[in-house]
Design a protein around this motif. Structure first.
Motif, mmCIF file in Angstrom:
data_model
loop_
_atom_site.group_PDB
_atom_site.id
_atom_site.type_symbol
_atom_site.label_atom_id
_atom_site.label_comp_id
_atom_site.label_asym_id
_atom_site.label_seq_id
_atom_site.Cartn_x
_atom_site.Cartn_y
_atom_site.Cartn_z
ATOM 1 N N LEU A 107 0.228 -7.754 -5.461
ATOM 2 C CA LEU A 107 0.431 -8.321 -4.129
ATOM 3 C C LEU A 107 -0.763 -8.030 -3.224
ATOM 4 O O LEU A 107 -1.188 -8.907 -2.462
ATOM 5 N N LEU A 108 -1.322 -6.842 -3.316
ATOM 6 C CA LEU A 108 -2.515 -6.537 -2.531
ATOM 7 C C LEU A 108 -3.674 -7.450 -2.917
ATOM 8 O O LEU A 108 -4.355 -7.991 -2.042
ATOM 9 N N GLU A 109 -3.886 -7.651 -4.206
ATOM 10 C CA GLU A 109 -4.959 -8.544 -4.657
ATOM 11 C C GLU A 109 -4.767 -9.957 -4.105
ATOM 12 O O GLU A 109 -5.705 -10.556 -3.579
ATOM 13 N N THR A 110 -3.558 -10.467 -4.219
ATOM 14 C CA THR A 110 -3.249 -11.806 -3.708
ATOM 15 C C THR A 110 -3.459 -11.864 -2.204
ATOM 16 O O THR A 110 -4.029 -12.826 -1.679
ATOM 17 N N TYR A 147 -6.452 1.790 5.128
ATOM 18 C CA TYR A 147 -5.696 2.587 4.153
ATOM 19 C C TYR A 147 -5.457 1.832 2.848
ATOM 20 O O TYR A 147 -5.464 2.435 1.768
ATOM 21 N N ALA A 148 -5.261 0.542 2.922
ATOM 22 C CA ALA A 148 -5.080 -0.235 1.699
ATOM 23 C C ALA A 148 -6.332 -0.164 0.833
ATOM 24 O O ALA A 148 -6.243 -0.045 -0.394
ATOM 25 N N HIS A 149 -7.495 -0.211 1.464
ATOM 26 C CA HIS A 149 -8.746 -0.133 0.714
ATOM 27 C C HIS A 149 -8.872 1.215 0.002
ATOM 28 O O HIS A 149 -9.394 1.288 -1.108
ATOM 29 N N TRP A 150 -8.408 2.285 0.617
ATOM 30 C CA TRP A 150 -8.403 3.592 -0.047
ATOM 31 C C TRP A 150 -7.475 3.578 -1.252
ATOM 32 O O TRP A 150 -7.765 4.176 -2.272
ATOM 33 N N THR A 151 -6.341 2.927 -1.087
ATOM 34 C CA THR A 151 -5.317 2.914 -2.122
ATOM 35 C C THR A 151 -5.671 1.986 -3.276
ATOM 36 O O THR A 151 -5.504 2.334 -4.439
ATOM 37 N N HIS A 152 -6.127 0.792 -2.948
ATOM 38 C CA HIS A 152 -6.497 -0.216 -3.946
ATOM 39 C C HIS A 152 -7.691 -0.982 -3.370
ATOM 40 O O HIS A 152 -7.504 -1.886 -2.549
ATOM 41 N N PRO A 153 -8.900 -0.593 -3.752
ATOM 42 C CA PRO A 153 -10.105 -1.126 -3.113
ATOM 43 C C PRO A 153 -10.176 -2.655 -3.057
ATOM 44 O O PRO A 153 -9.784 -3.341 -4.008
ATOM 45 N N ILE A 154 -10.699 -3.125 -1.946
ATOM 46 C CA ILE A 154 -10.930 -4.561 -1.752
ATOM 47 C C ILE A 154 -12.206 -4.924 -2.499
ATOM 48 O O ILE A 154 -13.234 -4.269 -2.337
ATOM 49 N N GLN A 179 0.844 -1.198 0.000
ATOM 50 C CA GLN A 179 0.000 0.000 0.000
ATOM 51 C C GLN A 179 0.879 1.248 0.000
ATOM 52 O O GLN A 179 0.633 2.194 -0.737
ATOM 53 N N MET A 180 1.910 1.245 0.807
ATOM 54 C CA MET A 180 2.806 2.405 0.874
ATOM 55 C C MET A 180 3.631 2.555 -0.404
ATOM 56 O O MET A 180 3.991 3.675 -0.778
ATOM 57 N N THR A 181 3.915 1.467 -1.097
ATOM 58 C CA THR A 181 4.598 1.563 -2.388
ATOM 59 C C THR A 181 3.773 2.415 -3.347
ATOM 60 O O THR A 181 4.306 3.282 -4.041
ATOM 61 N N VAL A 182 2.475 2.175 -3.368
ATOM 62 C CA VAL A 182 1.580 2.941 -4.241
ATOM 63 C C VAL A 182 1.530 4.406 -3.801
ATOM 64 O O VAL A 182 1.639 5.320 -4.627
ATOM 65 N N VAL A 183 1.395 4.643 -2.511
ATOM 66 C CA VAL A 183 1.304 6.013 -1.995
ATOM 67 C C VAL A 183 2.593 6.785 -2.264
ATOM 68 O O VAL A 183 2.554 7.917 -2.764
ATOM 69 N N PHE A 184 3.736 6.189 -1.957
ATOM 70 C CA PHE A 184 5.003 6.892 -2.169
ATOM 71 C C PHE A 184 5.231 7.208 -3.641
ATOM 72 O O PHE A 184 5.819 8.232 -3.988
ATOM 73 N N ASP A 185 4.761 6.339 -4.522
ATOM 74 C CA ASP A 185 4.918 6.595 -5.951
ATOM 75 C C ASP A 185 4.166 7.853 -6.364
ATOM 76 O O ASP A 185 4.667 8.641 -7.170
ATOM 77 N N VAL A 186 2.985 8.052 -5.821
ATOM 78 C CA VAL A 186 2.190 9.243 -6.149
ATOM 79 C C VAL A 186 2.886 10.515 -5.671
ATOM 80 O O VAL A 186 2.764 11.572 -6.290
ATOM 81 N N LEU A 187 3.663 10.395 -4.597
ATOM 82 C CA LEU A 187 4.343 11.565 -4.037
ATOM 83 C C LEU A 187 5.606 11.955 -4.819
ATOM 84 O O LEU A 187 6.119 13.060 -4.636
ATOM 85 N N ARG A 188 6.084 11.060 -5.669
ATOM 86 C CA ARG A 188 7.288 11.351 -6.459
ATOM 87 C C ARG A 188 6.968 12.285 -7.618
ATOM 88 O O ARG A 188 5.844 12.354 -8.083
ATOM 89 N N ASP A 189 8.021 12.923 -8.114
ATOM 90 C CA ASP A 189 7.876 13.686 -9.345
ATOM 91 C C ASP A 189 7.498 12.723 -10.470
ATOM 92 O O ASP A 189 7.896 11.552 -10.458
#
Length: 87
Positions: A38-41, A74-81, A13-23
């Motif tokens: 990985l989240l889906e699995t 927070y994971a659900h916000w990032t990549h819905p269940i 989940q944090m991998t996705v969030v940190f990516d959005v924060l990058r340029d």
């Protein structure tokens, strides 16, 4: 189970969030796609695991449930269940 929520829910989940924060030029589409996979699995594995449980490790509330709440929230916000995963 608390390690499961940290390593297989919070970390991707944090991998996705940190990516959005990058340029834009520094973003990692491949890494985000793998994190979402990985989240889906993890969601599917957890749904199966929770089918016959009330709490993360059985009948009693534990530290694992404390880890589960914010991780899944927070994971659900990032990549819905997927709603089909009812447990």
């Amino acid at each position: 189970m608390d390690r499961f929520f940290d390593n297989y829910i919070s970390a991707p989940q944090m991998t996705v969030v940190f990516d959005v924060l990058r340029d834009q030029q520094d973003r990692d589409a491949y890494g985000v796609a793998k994190a979402k996979e990985l989240l889906e699995t993890s969601y599917e594995w957890l749904d199966t695991k929770m089918a016959d449980r009330t709490w993360a490790i059985g009948d009693d509330f534990s530290m694992a449930d404390c880890a589960a709440g914010p991780a899944l929230f927070y994971a659900h916000w990032t990549h819905p269940i997927d709603p089909k995963l009812g447990h």
